[in-house]
Write an enzyme that holds these catalytic residues in place. Sequence first.
Site, PDB file in Angstrom:
ATOM      1  N   TYR A   1       0.565  -1.231  -0.308  1.00 53.19           N
ATOM      2  CA  TYR A   1       0.065   0.355  -0.080  1.00 53.19           C
ATOM      3  C   TYR A   1       0.841   1.133  -0.111  1.00 53.19           C
ATOM      4  O   TYR A   1       0.142   2.305  -0.765  1.00 53.19           O
ATOM      5  CB  TYR A   1      -1.118   0.216   1.537  1.00 53.19           C
ATOM      6  CG  TYR A   1      -1.740   0.838   0.990  1.00 53.19           C
ATOM      7  CD1 TYR A   1      -3.142   1.088   0.572  1.00 53.19           C
ATOM      8  CD2 TYR A   1      -2.005   2.358   2.017  1.00 53.19           C
ATOM      9  CE1 TYR A   1      -3.590   1.905   0.315  1.00 53.19           C
ATOM     10  CE2 TYR A   1      -2.598   3.604   2.150  1.00 53.19           C
ATOM     11  CZ  TYR A   1      -3.927   3.240   0.985  1.00 53.19           C
ATOM     12  OH  TYR A   1      -5.017   4.449   1.555  1.00 53.19           O
ATOM     13  N   GLU A   2       2.091   1.530   0.899  1.00 56.10           N
ATOM     14  CA  GLU A   2       2.811   2.143   0.744  1.00 56.10           C
ATOM     15  C   GLU A   2       4.075   2.648  -0.699  1.00 56.10           C
ATOM     16  O   GLU A   2       4.480   4.020  -0.834  1.00 56.10           O
ATOM     17  CB  GLU A   2       4.086   2.274   1.942  1.00 56.10           C
ATOM     18  CG  GLU A   2       3.506   2.796   3.478  1.00 56.10           C
ATOM     19  CD  GLU A   2       2.288   1.120   3.695  1.00 56.10           C
ATOM     20  OE1 GLU A   2       1.310   1.161   4.355  1.00 56.10           O
ATOM     21  OE2 GLU A   2       2.912  -0.045   3.525  1.00 56.10           O
TER      22      GLU A   2
ATOM     23  N   CYS B   1       4.689  -7.251  -3.028  1.00 58.80           N
ATOM     24  CA  CYS B   1       3.592  -8.280  -3.243  1.00 58.80           C
ATOM     25  C   CYS B   1       2.396  -8.842  -1.890  1.00 58.80           C
ATOM     26  O   CYS B   1       2.349  -8.319  -1.067  1.00 58.80           O
ATOM     27  CB  CYS B   1       3.829 -10.079  -2.538  1.00 58.80           C
ATOM     28  SG  CYS B   1       3.306 -11.398  -2.511  1.00 58.80           S
ATOM     29  N   VAL B   2       0.824  -9.518  -2.771  1.00 60.19           N
ATOM     30  CA  VAL B   2      -0.175  -9.017  -2.195  1.00 60.19           C
ATOM     31  C   VAL B   2      -0.462 -10.337  -2.228  1.00 60.19           C
ATOM     32  O   VAL B   2      -0.987 -11.171  -3.195  1.00 60.19           O
ATOM     33  CB  VAL B   2      -1.457  -7.694  -2.648  1.00 60.19           C
ATOM     34  CG1 VAL B   2      -1.989  -7.688  -1.664  1.00 60.19           C
ATOM     35  CG2 VAL B   2      -0.325  -6.668  -2.930  1.00 60.19           C
ATOM     36  N   ILE B   3      -0.753 -11.178  -1.246  1.00 60.88           N
ATOM     37  CA  ILE B   3      -1.874 -12.489  -1.173  1.00 60.88           C
ATOM     38  C   ILE B   3      -2.525 -12.575  -0.795  1.00 60.88           C
ATOM     39  O   ILE B   3      -2.741 -12.475   0.656  1.00 60.88           O
ATOM     40  CB  ILE B   3      -0.490 -14.126  -0.403  1.00 60.88           C
ATOM     41  CG1 ILE B   3       0.378 -13.273  -1.414  1.00 60.88           C
ATOM     42  CG2 ILE B   3      -0.809 -15.148  -0.561  1.00 60.88           C
ATOM     43  CD1 ILE B   3       2.025 -14.178  -0.073  1.00 60.88           C
TER      44      ILE B   3
ATOM     45  N   HIS C   1      -9.814  -7.665   2.031  1.00 54.27           N
ATOM     46  CA  HIS C   1      -8.578  -7.054   2.289  1.00 54.27           C
ATOM     47  C   HIS C   1      -7.736  -6.238   1.102  1.00 54.27           C
ATOM     48  O   HIS C   1      -6.856  -6.000   0.223  1.00 54.27           O
ATOM     49  CB  HIS C   1      -8.195  -7.156   3.656  1.00 54.27           C
ATOM     50  CG  HIS C   1      -6.668  -6.302   3.439  1.00 54.27           C
ATOM     51  ND1 HIS C   1      -5.772  -6.490   3.532  1.00 54.27           N
ATOM     52  CD2 HIS C   1      -6.675  -5.019   4.183  1.00 54.27           C
ATOM     53  CE1 HIS C   1      -4.503  -5.515   3.542  1.00 54.27           C
ATOM     54  NE2 HIS C   1      -5.387  -5.266   4.509  1.00 54.27           N
TER      55      HIS C   1
ATOM     56  N   PHE D   1       4.494  -1.007 -13.053  1.00 50.97           N
ATOM     57  CA  PHE D   1       3.886  -2.069 -11.786  1.00 50.97           C
ATOM     58  C   PHE D   1       4.577  -3.578 -11.601  1.00 50.97           C
ATOM     59  O   PHE D   1       4.397  -4.292 -12.141  1.00 50.97           O
ATOM     60  CB  PHE D   1       2.533  -2.001 -11.714  1.00 50.97           C
ATOM     61  CG  PHE D   1       1.801  -2.161 -10.698  1.00 50.97           C
ATOM     62  CD1 PHE D   1       1.136  -2.368 -10.362  1.00 50.97           C
ATOM     63  CD2 PHE D   1       1.565  -3.835 -11.824  1.00 50.97           C
ATOM     64  CE1 PHE D   1      -0.226  -2.888  -9.108  1.00 50.97           C
ATOM     65  CE2 PHE D   1      -0.013  -5.028 -10.518  1.00 50.97           C
ATOM     66  CZ  PHE D   1       0.629  -3.947  -9.510  1.00 50.97           C
TER      67      PHE D   1
ATOM     68  N   ARG E   1       6.972 -16.868  -9.262  1.00 49.32           N
ATOM     69  CA  ARG E   1       7.139 -15.312 -10.120  1.00 49.32           C
ATOM     70  C   ARG E   1       8.318 -15.053 -10.008  1.00 49.32           C
ATOM     71  O   ARG E   1       8.582 -13.246  -9.938  1.00 49.32           O
ATOM     72  CB  ARG E   1       5.772 -14.421 -10.400  1.00 49.32           C
ATOM     73  CG  ARG E   1       4.743 -15.469 -11.362  1.00 49.32           C
ATOM     74  CD  ARG E   1       3.177 -15.128 -10.702  1.00 49.32           C
ATOM     75  NE  ARG E   1       2.622 -15.771 -11.632  1.00 49.32           N
ATOM     76  CZ  ARG E   1       2.292 -17.749 -11.536  1.00 49.32           C
ATOM     77  NH1 ARG E   1       2.450 -17.801 -10.138  1.00 49.32           N
ATOM     78  NH2 ARG E   1       1.669 -17.863 -11.676  1.00 49.32           N
TER      79      ARG E   1
END
Length: 162
Positions: free
Chosen positions: A66-67, A89-91, A97, A122, A136
């Site tokens: 997010y930052e 990395c967002v899991i 959320h 990105f 990845r």
Amino acid sequence: MASSLKNLSDFSHLQVKSAQGLKFAIVVSQWNAQVTGALLNGAIEGLTKHGAEEKDIKIIEVPGSYELTSGADIVLRNKDIDAVICLGCVIQGETRHFDFICDAVANGIANVSIKYNKPVIFGVLTTDNLEQALDRAGGKHGNKGKEAAITAIQMAHISKEN
């Protein structure tokens, strides 16, 4: 699915210009460090392999994905940066959320790129599980950090030439 068929970090079909003389910033999330550390290593490798000098690569660590937007905004106050690479990395978890964070990060990165008229890349993995992320981040599907570095080089040249 196409990604299951090949290493996505194969750039043998591209003529990548030199990164020599260009200045890059890499903003990297500390959250999911096992993954983001590998992405960071891939990005540095991709930049230096194509001629960037380590002194021309600024690394900024932020707490989470997010930052990344704020980190990119802060670093772009320095007019000498040619491109910024955002790595995170967002899991997927059990709540929504994931959706809110992914949407905010994607939009934020696009907006900061427009604000400064500079390439902001990105390089954020949005996966269902840790295994997909590791695949990845240097695993069987290549390294998204390296892909982001190649994109940053290409976009920095486009930005300078136009």
